[in-house]
Design a protein around this motif. Structure first.
Motif, PDB file in Angstrom:
ATOM      1  N   LEU A 177      40.154  42.549 -15.566  1.00 47.45           N
ATOM      2  CA  LEU A 177      39.902  42.516 -14.126  1.00 47.45           C
ATOM      3  C   LEU A 177      40.956  41.679 -13.409  1.00 47.45           C
ATOM      4  O   LEU A 177      41.441  42.056 -12.335  1.00 47.45           O
ATOM      5  N   HIS A 178      41.298  40.541 -13.997  1.00 50.17           N
ATOM      6  CA  HIS A 178      42.331  39.702 -13.388  1.00 50.17           C
ATOM      7  C   HIS A 178      43.685  40.416 -13.376  1.00 50.17           C
ATOM      8  O   HIS A 178      44.436  40.323 -12.391  1.00 50.17           O
ATOM      9  N   ILE A 184      35.343  43.289  -7.603  1.00 55.24           N
ATOM     10  CA  ILE A 184      35.716  42.414  -8.715  1.00 55.24           C
ATOM     11  C   ILE A 184      35.538  40.957  -8.309  1.00 55.24           C
ATOM     12  O   ILE A 184      35.029  40.134  -9.082  1.00 55.24           O
ATOM     13  N   VAL A 185      35.939  40.629  -7.084  1.00 51.69           N
ATOM     14  CA  VAL A 185      35.769  39.251  -6.611  1.00 51.69           C
ATOM     15  C   VAL A 185      34.288  38.897  -6.521  1.00 51.69           C
ATOM     16  O   VAL A 185      33.878  37.795  -6.906  1.00 51.69           O
ATOM     17  N   PHE A 186      33.466  39.833  -6.044  1.00 53.86           N
ATOM     18  CA  PHE A 186      32.029  39.567  -5.984  1.00 53.86           C
ATOM     19  C   PHE A 186      31.486  39.279  -7.392  1.00 53.86           C
ATOM     20  O   PHE A 186      30.672  38.367  -7.584  1.00 53.86           O
ATOM     21  N   TYR A 187      31.944  40.074  -8.366  1.00 61.84           N
ATOM     22  CA  TYR A 187      31.480  39.894  -9.748  1.00 61.84           C
ATOM     23  C   TYR A 187      31.960  38.567 -10.316  1.00 61.84           C
ATOM     24  O   TYR A 187      31.162  37.786 -10.870  1.00 61.84           O
ATOM     25  N   ASP A 193      30.228  35.667  -8.817  1.00 61.14           N
ATOM     26  CA  ASP A 193      28.762  35.774  -8.802  1.00 61.14           C
ATOM     27  C   ASP A 193      28.258  35.638  -7.367  1.00 61.14           C
ATOM     28  O   ASP A 193      27.347  34.881  -7.076  1.00 61.14           O
ATOM     29  N   TYR A 194      28.890  36.411  -6.484  1.00 60.35           N
ATOM     30  CA  TYR A 194      28.550  36.422  -5.063  1.00 60.35           C
ATOM     31  C   TYR A 194      28.564  35.019  -4.454  1.00 60.35           C
ATOM     32  O   TYR A 194      27.644  34.607  -3.753  1.00 60.35           O
ATOM     33  N   GLY A 195      29.658  34.313  -4.727  1.00 63.63           N
ATOM     34  CA  GLY A 195      29.872  33.020  -4.102  1.00 63.63           C
ATOM     35  C   GLY A 195      29.260  31.842  -4.821  1.00 63.63           C
ATOM     36  O   GLY A 195      29.372  30.699  -4.354  1.00 63.63           O
ATOM     37  N   VAL A 247      36.847  42.120   2.514  1.00 62.48           N
ATOM     38  CA  VAL A 247      38.029  41.305   2.201  1.00 62.48           C
ATOM     39  C   VAL A 247      37.806  39.866   2.648  1.00 62.48           C
ATOM     40  O   VAL A 247      38.087  38.911   1.898  1.00 62.48           O
ATOM     41  N   CYS A 248      37.303  39.678   3.866  1.00 62.27           N
ATOM     42  CA  CYS A 248      37.097  38.323   4.372  1.00 62.27           C
ATOM     43  C   CYS A 248      36.015  37.590   3.587  1.00 62.27           C
ATOM     44  O   CYS A 248      36.141  36.388   3.312  1.00 62.27           O
ATOM     45  N   VAL A 249      34.957  38.285   3.194  1.00 57.46           N
ATOM     46  CA  VAL A 249      33.944  37.683   2.331  1.00 57.46           C
ATOM     47  C   VAL A 249      34.584  37.268   1.007  1.00 57.46           C
ATOM     48  O   VAL A 249      34.356  36.153   0.502  1.00 57.46           O
ATOM     49  N   SER A 250      35.398  38.144   0.432  1.00 56.49           N
ATOM     50  CA  SER A 250      36.056  37.842  -0.847  1.00 56.49           C
ATOM     51  C   SER A 250      36.954  36.621  -0.734  1.00 56.49           C
ATOM     52  O   SER A 250      36.961  35.746  -1.614  1.00 56.49           O
ATOM     53  N   LEU A 251      37.734  36.554   0.341  1.00 55.19           N
ATOM     54  CA  LEU A 251      38.625  35.406   0.529  1.00 55.19           C
ATOM     55  C   LEU A 251      37.827  34.118   0.651  1.00 55.19           C
ATOM     56  O   LEU A 251      38.201  33.080   0.085  1.00 55.19           O
TER      57      LEU A 251
END
Length: 225
Positions: A9-10, A33-36, A39-41, A74-78
């Motif tokens: 994933l990375h 992938i970022v959410f995973y 773990d949703y932040g 995207v903004c949530v991921s960042l």
């Protein structure tokens, strides 16, 4: 846990150049992938600078396409990465969110209810919760609903056409800026200028976009969700 999954994933997220090309499937895979990984932040996803650049590329594409659904992700991921998203992106998302209409189903106009903007509204509200601390505070009509986004017009297709017309395979934004801008409508030019101001990495994004976003003489397009 699948052995080696996180490493793969990375590796996918680190390939920044691929994310400067319109590809909705790859873009959503990156944010998910970022959410995973986060773990949703709940934990740091430990993304590399290259992966953060990948998110920036997707954010620029989404902003140019005026795609509030993808840009919100995207903004949530960042934010889950500990990064501060562009104020230009988030200000636009706030204005866009405020323009949503929640309509009673029997009063909703075309397109049909099966194609409403529920997902965009939910993701937009999620982003508002992170950046503004509030969400889902609109009055909810009783009964069946339709979620209607405000009217927006993306400029990505026009930009792609202009890049193709000037033969911008070299991808030098400063050298090509005037030629490309001259081929755009005033409204498209304004969005392009806002995108340029929104990220210090715009020139890097444009180099990859110009070199890889046009293949075989065809103009790059972003399909609607």
């Amino acid at each position: 846990m699948v052995s080696g999954l996180d490493q793969r994933l990375h590796a996918f997220a680190d390939n920044s150049a691929q994310f400067a090309v319109p590809n909705r499937k790859a873009a959503y895979e990156l944010t998910h992938i970022v959410f995973y990984l986060s773990d949703y932040g709940r934990r740091a996803p430990e993304l590399s600078p290259a992966a953060v650049q990948s998110l920036t590329h997707v954010g620029l594409l989404a902003f140019l396409d005026q795609d509030a659904d993808l840009l919100s992700e995207v903004c949530v991921s960042l934010r889950y990465c500990g990064e501060t998203p562009s104020a230009i992106w988030e200000d636009w998302l706030t204005r866009h969110h405020q323009g949503f209409a929640l309509l009673e189903a029997d009063k909703a106009a075309a397109p049909p209810l099966s194609r409403d903007d529920y997902h965009m509204y939910v993701v937009s509200s999620w982003h508002q919760a992170l950046c503004a601390g509030s969400c889902f505070d609109e009055r909810i009509p009783e009964g069946a609903l339709r979620f209607q986004r405000p009217a927006q017009q993306g400029v990505l297709h026009q930009l792609s056409q202009a890049v193709f017309q000037v033969g911008a395979q070299a991808g030098d934004w400063q050298a090509l800026r005037a030629q490309i801008s001259a081929r755009l409508s005033e409204s498209t030019y304004e969005v392009l200028c806002a995108a340029e101001r929104s990220s210090a990495g715009f020139e890097t994004f444009f180099e990859a976009f110009a070199r890889r976003g046009i293949a075989g003489g065809s103009v790059a397009r972003v399909k609607n969700a």
